[in-house]
Design a protein around this motif. Structure first.
Motif, PDB file in Angstrom:
ATOM      1  N   HIS A 138       0.817  -1.334  -0.116  1.00 26.65           N
ATOM      2  CA  HIS A 138       0.003   0.107   0.004  1.00 26.65           C
ATOM      3  C   HIS A 138       0.854   1.154   0.016  1.00 26.65           C
ATOM      4  CE1 HIS A 138      -2.974   2.997   1.490  1.00 26.65           C
ATOM      5  NE2 HIS A 138      -3.931   1.999   1.307  1.00 26.65           N
ATOM      6  N   TRP A 139       0.506   2.434  -0.800  1.00 27.33           N
ATOM      7  CA  TRP A 139       1.177   3.319  -1.045  1.00 27.33           C
ATOM      8  C   TRP A 139       1.709   4.146   0.336  1.00 27.33           C
ATOM      9  CZ3 TRP A 139      -0.549   7.831   0.955  1.00 27.33           C
ATOM     10  CH2 TRP A 139      -2.064   8.075   1.161  1.00 27.33           C
ATOM     11  N   ARG A 140       0.769   3.987   1.306  1.00 31.17           N
ATOM     12  CA  ARG A 140       1.066   4.709   2.703  1.00 31.17           C
ATOM     13  C   ARG A 140       2.033   3.973   3.428  1.00 31.17           C
ATOM     14  NH1 ARG A 140      -2.392   7.988   5.312  1.00 31.17           N
ATOM     15  NH2 ARG A 140      -3.971   7.636   4.036  1.00 31.17           N
ATOM     16  N   TRP A 141       2.450   2.698   3.123  1.00 34.37           N
ATOM     17  CA  TRP A 141       3.188   1.870   3.941  1.00 34.37           C
ATOM     18  C   TRP A 141       4.704   1.903   3.090  1.00 34.37           C
ATOM     19  CZ3 TRP A 141       2.404   1.127   9.044  1.00 34.37           C
ATOM     20  CH2 TRP A 141       1.216   1.415   9.611  1.00 34.37           C
ATOM     21  N   CYS A 142       4.975   2.157   1.943  1.00 32.56           N
ATOM     22  CA  CYS A 142       6.088   1.718   0.987  1.00 32.56           C
ATOM     23  C   CYS A 142       7.213   2.338   1.665  1.00 32.56           C
ATOM     24  CB  CYS A 142       5.628   2.403  -0.203  1.00 32.56           C
ATOM     25  SG  CYS A 142       4.776   1.496  -1.401  1.00 32.56           S
ATOM     26  N   ASP A 143       7.153   3.556   2.152  1.00 36.30           N
ATOM     27  CA  ASP A 143       8.554   3.978   2.767  1.00 36.30           C
ATOM     28  C   ASP A 143       8.759   3.198   4.032  1.00 36.30           C
ATOM     29  OD1 ASP A 143       8.869   5.845   0.753  1.00 36.30           O
ATOM     30  OD2 ASP A 143       7.963   7.633   2.079  1.00 36.30           O
ATOM     31  N   GLN A 144       8.125   2.935   4.810  1.00 38.01           N
ATOM     32  CA  GLN A 144       8.308   2.160   6.141  1.00 38.01           C
ATOM     33  C   GLN A 144       8.889   0.702   5.753  1.00 38.01           C
ATOM     34  OE1 GLN A 144       5.280   2.314   9.175  1.00 38.01           O
ATOM     35  NE2 GLN A 144       6.483   1.087  10.478  1.00 38.01           N
ATOM     36  N   LEU A 145       8.075   0.139   4.766  1.00 39.57           N
ATOM     37  CA  LEU A 145       8.642  -1.291   4.542  1.00 39.57           C
ATOM     38  C   LEU A 145      10.101  -1.302   4.243  1.00 39.57           C
ATOM     39  CD1 LEU A 145       7.536  -4.233   3.847  1.00 39.57           C
ATOM     40  CD2 LEU A 145       7.221  -3.478   1.499  1.00 39.57           C
ATOM     41  N   LYS A 146      10.303  -0.101   3.093  1.00 38.02           N
ATOM     42  CA  LYS A 146      11.692  -0.091   2.646  1.00 38.02           C
ATOM     43  C   LYS A 146      12.790   0.278   3.868  1.00 38.02           C
ATOM     44  CE  LYS A 146      15.080   0.058  -0.484  1.00 38.02           C
ATOM     45  NZ  LYS A 146      15.472  -1.232  -0.976  1.00 38.02           N
ATOM     46  N   GLN A 147      12.257   1.067   4.836  1.00 41.31           N
ATOM     47  CA  GLN A 147      12.899   1.512   5.815  1.00 41.31           C
ATOM     48  C   GLN A 147      13.284   0.111   6.930  1.00 41.31           C
ATOM     49  OE1 GLN A 147      11.508   4.439   8.259  1.00 41.31           O
ATOM     50  NE2 GLN A 147      13.503   4.750   9.494  1.00 41.31           N
ATOM     51  N   ILE A 148      12.376  -0.540   7.191  1.00 43.41           N
ATOM     52  CA  ILE A 148      12.639  -1.670   8.097  1.00 43.41           C
ATOM     53  C   ILE A 148      13.273  -2.810   7.372  1.00 43.41           C
ATOM     54  CG2 ILE A 148      11.226  -3.463   9.548  1.00 43.41           C
ATOM     55  CD1 ILE A 148       9.256  -1.533   9.714  1.00 43.41           C
ATOM     56  N   TYR A 149      12.813  -2.978   5.873  1.00 39.61           N
ATOM     57  CA  TYR A 149      13.599  -4.072   5.276  1.00 39.61           C
ATOM     58  C   TYR A 149      14.295  -3.607   4.017  1.00 39.61           C
ATOM     59  CZ  TYR A 149      10.215  -6.557   8.144  1.00 39.61           C
ATOM     60  OH  TYR A 149       9.257  -7.005   9.220  1.00 39.61           O
ATOM     61  N   PRO A 150      15.524  -3.115   4.074  1.00 36.72           N
ATOM     62  CA  PRO A 150      16.161  -2.508   3.130  1.00 36.72           C
ATOM     63  C   PRO A 150      16.648  -3.457   1.838  1.00 36.72           C
ATOM     64  CG  PRO A 150      17.705  -2.724   4.949  1.00 36.72           C
ATOM     65  CD  PRO A 150      16.429  -3.144   5.581  1.00 36.72           C
ATOM     66  N   LYS A 151      16.765  -4.548   2.086  1.00 36.62           N
ATOM     67  CA  LYS A 151      16.990  -5.573   1.118  1.00 36.62           C
ATOM     68  C   LYS A 151      16.084  -5.894   0.026  1.00 36.62           C
ATOM     69  CE  LYS A 151      19.886  -8.612   4.267  1.00 36.62           C
ATOM     70  NZ  LYS A 151      20.085  -9.963   4.768  1.00 36.62           N
ATOM     71  N   ILE A 152      14.592  -5.401   0.084  1.00 32.67           N
ATOM     72  CA  ILE A 152      13.760  -5.605  -0.891  1.00 32.67           C
ATOM     73  C   ILE A 152      14.057  -4.532  -1.894  1.00 32.67           C
ATOM     74  CG2 ILE A 152      11.976  -6.329   0.993  1.00 32.67           C
ATOM     75  CD1 ILE A 152      10.743  -3.429   0.413  1.00 32.67           C
ATOM     76  N   ARG A 153      13.577  -4.876  -2.894  1.00 28.83           N
ATOM     77  CA  ARG A 153      13.654  -3.802  -4.294  1.00 28.83           C
ATOM     78  C   ARG A 153      12.199  -3.155  -4.438  1.00 28.83           C
ATOM     79  NH1 ARG A 153      15.357  -8.092  -8.406  1.00 28.83           N
ATOM     80  NH2 ARG A 153      15.113  -6.040  -9.843  1.00 28.83           N
ATOM     81  N   LEU A 154      12.058  -2.271  -3.694  1.00 29.39           N
ATOM     82  CA  LEU A 154      10.425  -1.530  -3.688  1.00 29.39           C
ATOM     83  C   LEU A 154      10.096  -0.977  -5.130  1.00 29.39           C
ATOM     84  CD1 LEU A 154       8.195  -0.769  -1.827  1.00 29.39           C
ATOM     85  CD2 LEU A 154       9.282   1.537  -1.497  1.00 29.39           C
TER      86      LEU A 154
END
Length: 331
Positions: A138-154
């Motif tokens: 969800h667009w609202r949570w993209c930044d937090q997801l990337k911050q917590i899990y930096p190994k993903i390719r958002l």
């Protein structure tokens, strides 16, 4: 991905938990169930069995307050073709649930497909399933997801993303788009479109389409005159429209209208009109076999060449290539 011949029903398991989003569960569930109901009309056998999992097999209290009765508990899970994890306000609690983490760890390599709806991506990420993979939520949570899990390719703008056999989708109703895409992979476009029509889904969106349409992302304009102009434009795209026309419709001077419109929507009137035109054209390419000249006319472009250039600028491909990939089948 080409469709595969189904010789037996595929089991679709959707994992819910306390605080899961209601539509994250029921949207995809309804898509697969409807596909099985409609398949005989297309001389196909019912392709799916769908089950809802919970930690202990009891009722799931969704974040909307409505309870859903699970078909099976995690400990009774014996495998599935596809395992999807719902999102919702309880995602962080789900991340710390040992039973859920064990389920994902044990079955990540054993199911043919694994994926998430909306913020269910946080649960997959916690299990390490999204490391190094293209991912969306969800667009609202993209930044937090990337911050917590930096190994993903958002890929923050996508409706859904496939990376090998791992699927993630954007917010809430994007889970329906993902489920429709999975039906199309398994059974072909005809059944997927039949499901979309039955569920009265306005457009079956390709995964690479942006999460926001122009009208959705700007619908929160505070001033009634601006909202009325937005609605008026949507039903008059096939006519010549100028900023003066829009200003007159809003009862404002052209200069004041342009200033207020930009402040309310983040776009100039011309930018907004172009985006609405191109989205309407894209819809026509997906849902009809209308000739390009007629598509250009219906969307209000000055000429087919202007349409072609504008479409390529927005989507990175010419309209002919887009229609070949995503357009309605020829009967």
């Amino acid at each position: 991905m080409s469709q595969q011949v189904i010789t037996e029903k595929r089991r679709i398991a959707i994992l819910g938990y306390e605080g899961a989003d209601l539509v994250d569960i029921t949207g995809p569930y309804e898509v697969f169930a409807t596909a099985s109901a409609l398949a005989p009309e297309l001389n196909m056998r019912a392709p799916y069995e769908v089950e809802l999992l919970s930690a202990d097999g009891s009722t799931i209290r969704t974040d909307a307050g409505l309870g859903l009765v699970a078909n099976k508990s995690i400990k009774d899970f014996k495998g599935a073709d596809t395992l999807l994890v719902a999102g919702g306000g309880g995602k962080f609690t789900a991340q710390s649930d040992p039973a859920i983490m064990k389920l994902l760890s044990n079955w990540r390599q054993k199911v043919r497909r694994i994926g998430s709806v909306c913020t269910g991506a946080f649960v997959l990420a916690e299990a390490g399933i999204l490391d190094g993979r293209r991912t969306v939520t969800h667009w609202r949570w993209c930044d937090q997801l990337k911050q917590i899990y930096p190994k993903i390719r958002l890929e923050a703008d996508a409706i859904f993303v496939q990376d090998d056999n791992v699927f993630t989708s954007a917010g809430v109703t994007a889970g329906i788009d993902l489920a429709l895409a999975l039906v199309e992979q398994d059974c072909g476009r005809e059944l997927a479109m039949a499901v979309a029509r039955e569920m009265v889904v306005f457009v079956k969106r390709p995964g690479g389409q942006a999460q926001f349409s122009t009208q959705l992302s700007t619908q929160l304009a505070n001033r009634t005159p601006i909202r009325s102009v937005q609605n008026w434009l949507a039903t008059n795209l096939n006519t010549h429209l100028s900023v003066d026309d829009m200003a007159e419709k809003a009862g404002m001077s052209p200069r004041n209208f342009a200033r207020v419109f930009k402040a309310e929507t983040g776009l100039t009137p011309r930018q907004y009109l172009e985006k609405v035109r191109i989205e309407h054209a894209r819809m026509l390419l997906e849902e009809s076999r209308m000739p390009f000249q007629r598509v250009a006319e219906a969307a209000g472009f000055a000429s087919p060449e202007v349409f072609r250039r504008t479409f390529h600028r927005h989507f990175g491909v010419p309209p002919a290539q887009y229609a070949e990939r995503f357009g309605a089948p020829v009967h």
